[in-house]
Scaffold this motif. Structure first.
Motif, PDB file in Angstrom:
ATOM      1  N   LYS A  41      11.158  27.418 -15.028  1.00 34.99           N
ATOM      2  CA  LYS A  41      10.818  28.674 -14.370  1.00 34.99           C
ATOM      3  C   LYS A  41      11.705  28.924 -13.147  1.00 34.99           C
ATOM      4  O   LYS A  41      11.593  29.964 -12.493  1.00 34.99           O
ATOM      5  N   GLU A  42      12.583  27.959 -12.842  1.00 35.63           N
ATOM      6  CA  GLU A  42      13.502  28.126 -11.718  1.00 35.63           C
ATOM      7  C   GLU A  42      14.543  29.193 -12.044  1.00 35.63           C
ATOM      8  O   GLU A  42      14.825  29.481 -13.214  1.00 35.63           O
ATOM      9  N   ARG A  43      15.123  29.754 -10.990  1.00 36.60           N
ATOM     10  CA  ARG A  43      16.203  30.709 -11.167  1.00 36.60           C
ATOM     11  C   ARG A  43      17.546  30.043 -10.887  1.00 36.60           C
ATOM     12  O   ARG A  43      17.616  28.975 -10.273  1.00 36.60           O
TER      13      ARG A  43
ATOM     14  N   ALA B  54      17.218  39.371 -12.112  1.00 39.87           N
ATOM     15  CA  ALA B  54      16.040  38.514 -11.933  1.00 39.87           C
ATOM     16  C   ALA B  54      16.328  37.047 -12.245  1.00 39.87           C
ATOM     17  O   ALA B  54      15.529  36.173 -11.897  1.00 39.87           O
ATOM     18  N   SER B  55      17.456  36.758 -12.868  1.00 46.16           N
ATOM     19  CA  SER B  55      17.785  35.383 -13.236  1.00 46.16           C
ATOM     20  C   SER B  55      18.361  34.586 -12.075  1.00 46.16           C
ATOM     21  O   SER B  55      18.409  33.354 -12.131  1.00 46.16           O
TER      22      SER B  55
ATOM     23  N   ASP C  46      18.677  33.543  -7.896  1.00 43.12           N
ATOM     24  CA  ASP C  46      17.956  33.428  -6.626  1.00 43.12           C
ATOM     25  C   ASP C  46      18.820  34.055  -5.536  1.00 43.12           C
ATOM     26  O   ASP C  46      19.664  33.400  -4.942  1.00 43.12           O
TER      27      ASP C  46
ATOM     28  N   ALA D  97      19.405  28.012 -18.947  1.00 48.53           N
ATOM     29  CA  ALA D  97      18.908  29.372 -18.725  1.00 48.53           C
ATOM     30  C   ALA D  97      19.956  30.403 -19.129  1.00 48.53           C
ATOM     31  O   ALA D  97      19.619  31.518 -19.556  1.00 48.53           O
TER      32      ALA D  97
ATOM     33  N   SER E 234      20.773  29.247  -8.997  1.00 46.71           N
ATOM     34  CA  SER E 234      21.028  29.290  -7.559  1.00 46.71           C
ATOM     35  C   SER E 234      22.477  28.945  -7.238  1.00 46.71           C
ATOM     36  O   SER E 234      23.073  28.057  -7.854  1.00 46.71           O
TER      37      SER E 234
ATOM     38  N   TYR F  84      20.620  41.045 -15.399  1.00 45.99           N
ATOM     39  CA  TYR F  84      20.590  39.624 -15.042  1.00 45.99           C
ATOM     40  C   TYR F  84      20.067  39.376 -13.629  1.00 45.99           C
ATOM     41  O   TYR F  84      19.972  38.231 -13.195  1.00 45.99           O
TER      42      TYR F  84
END
Length: 211
Positions: free
Chosen positions: A192-194, A77-78, A80, A53, A196, A75
């Motif tokens: 689609k994960e962010r 929104a990228s 969690d 990502a 973390s 950044y």
């Protein structure tokens, strides 16, 4: 994760060299990771990998931008943020320090905060779902300066800053840098994960007179 649970990375120059600890942090997340068995091991990910990502080389600067600009960062929104214990702790600490400073120093000085990527290169290891565990260093800085020509900034009540800077007061102010070792799970580019946060550790790196 329990308070005593740690995550760390070690490296060696060659197969016969002793291992050296490069990063260590306290786990703060219960994120379940799809890891390779210990007897197999994980594959190192290149620092400029385009398959995640975000490339490991760019992760520290992106996170530092989020720490500095908050939701205004490109950044934001990228990451969690809901499970980000470090950012919550940092925001609370900054708010408390600013409130304490403003009680006595608001008329004669200013306290500002920023963050930047550290100098330590990232360490990235692949997970079985095409993501990676990435260790980076991010520096957060606080700078206190006088806003009145006749004012000086005193650090009599802060022995750490006083010791590192070598003086107890300054007419130009002080900048204190905290080094934070951070471990992240970075998903694959197609996920689609962010990103973390898995864990962190923090220490004072330096304090110096401004100018």
């Amino acid at each position: 994760a329990a308070e005593s649970d740690l995550i760390l990375s070690v490296s060696q120059q060659d197969p016969w060299a002793p291992y050296k600890l490069t990063s260590i942090a306290t786990l703060t997340s219960d994120t379940k990771l799809n890891l390779a068995p210990a007897y197999v091991g994980a594959i190192p990910i290149p620092a400029d990998s385009p398959f995640l990502a975000i490339a490991p080389d760019d992760l520290a600067a992106a996170y530092a931008d989020v720490l500095t600009k908050g939701t205004g960062s490109a950044y934001a929104a990228s990451f969690d943020v809901a499970d980000d214990a470090f950012q919550k702790q940092l925001d609370a600490n900054r708010t408390q320090r600013l409130n304490d400073f403003n009680q006595t120093g608001a008329q004669t000085g200013s306290l500002t905060f920023s963050a930047s990527a550290g100098t330590q290169p990232p360490v990235a290891l692949a997970t079985l779902d095409s993501g990676a565990i990435v260790a980076v260093t991010v520096d957060d800085l606080d700078t206190v300066v006088p806003t009145n020509a006749d004012a000086v900034i005193k650090v009599d009540n802060n022995p750490i800053v006083q010791t590192l800077a070598g003086v107890a007061q300054s007419s130009t102010g002080f900048t204190t840098t905290y080094a934070n070792q951070l471990f992240f799970f970075v998903p694959s580019q197609s996920s689609k994960e962010r990103i973390s946060l898995l864990g962190y550790s923090s220490n004072v790196l330096q304090s110096k007179v401004v100018g």
